[in-house]
Write a protein that holds these residues in place. Structure first.
Motif, PDB file in Angstrom:
ATOM      1  N   TYR A 123     -11.390 -21.296 -63.773  1.00 45.24           N
ATOM      2  CA  TYR A 123     -12.506 -21.887 -63.044  1.00 45.24           C
ATOM      3  C   TYR A 123     -12.657 -21.242 -61.662  1.00 45.24           C
ATOM      4  O   TYR A 123     -13.766 -20.862 -61.258  1.00 45.24           O
ATOM      5  N   ILE A 124     -11.549 -21.115 -60.934  1.00 42.22           N
ATOM      6  CA  ILE A 124     -11.585 -20.505 -59.596  1.00 42.22           C
ATOM      7  C   ILE A 124     -12.036 -19.051 -59.681  1.00 42.22           C
ATOM      8  O   ILE A 124     -12.866 -18.590 -58.871  1.00 42.22           O
ATOM      9  N   ARG A 182     -13.897 -17.634 -61.991  1.00 37.83           N
ATOM     10  CA  ARG A 182     -15.320 -17.614 -62.343  1.00 37.83           C
ATOM     11  C   ARG A 182     -16.176 -17.884 -61.111  1.00 37.83           C
ATOM     12  O   ARG A 182     -17.168 -17.190 -60.874  1.00 37.83           O
ATOM     13  N   ARG A 183     -15.831 -18.860 -60.321  1.00 37.20           N
ATOM     14  CA  ARG A 183     -16.563 -19.175 -59.099  1.00 37.20           C
ATOM     15  C   ARG A 183     -16.538 -18.001 -58.116  1.00 37.20           C
ATOM     16  O   ARG A 183     -17.531 -17.686 -57.483  1.00 37.20           O
ATOM     17  N   LEU A 242     -18.912 -15.298 -59.327  1.00 38.78           N
ATOM     18  CA  LEU A 242     -20.302 -15.696 -59.104  1.00 38.78           C
ATOM     19  C   LEU A 242     -20.684 -15.526 -57.636  1.00 38.78           C
ATOM     20  O   LEU A 242     -21.787 -15.063 -57.309  1.00 38.78           O
ATOM     21  N   PHE A 243     -19.775 -15.876 -56.750  1.00 43.17           N
ATOM     22  CA  PHE A 243     -20.007 -15.698 -55.317  1.00 43.17           C
ATOM     23  C   PHE A 243     -20.177 -14.215 -54.978  1.00 43.17           C
ATOM     24  O   PHE A 243     -21.100 -13.831 -54.247  1.00 43.17           O
TER      25      PHE A 243
END
Length: 94
Positions: free
Chosen positions: A22-23, A25-26, A29-30
């Motif tokens: 999750y981290i 992926r974020r 995206l950033f």
């Protein structure tokens, strides 16, 4: 495998793995959004440079024309422009 072992495995392996995914992926995206913003800024700068470049090319064309024209023609054109500039000034003085 006992039910307690499954819970321990789930807590120690799967939950941290899911959290890391999750981290990550974020984070990506950033970074993708940062790249989009940087690309937009670069495109705006390129357009600005192209505009400035076309203005400079136009000025260079005029200078090339002045340099390659015969001196007498250029002098006559300059004098004609000076005469045009003087005429409105005389009318304003009256």
């Amino acid at each position: 495998m006992a039910p307690g072992d499954v819970m321990a495995l789930l807590i120690t392996v799967f939950l941290p793995t899911i959290f890391l995914i999750y981290i990550t992926r974020r984070f990506f995206l950033f970074k993708e959004k940062q790249l989009e913003v940087n690309a937009r800024i670069a495109a705006e700068k390129a357009a600005e440079y192209a505009t400035n470049n076309s203005e400079l090319e136009q000025r260079v064309r005029v200078l090339e024309q002045i340099v390659t024209d015969q001196g007498a023609q250029t002098a006559a054109q300059i004098e004609a422009l000076r005469d045009q500039a003087r005429i409105p000034q005389k009318d304003e003085a009256r």
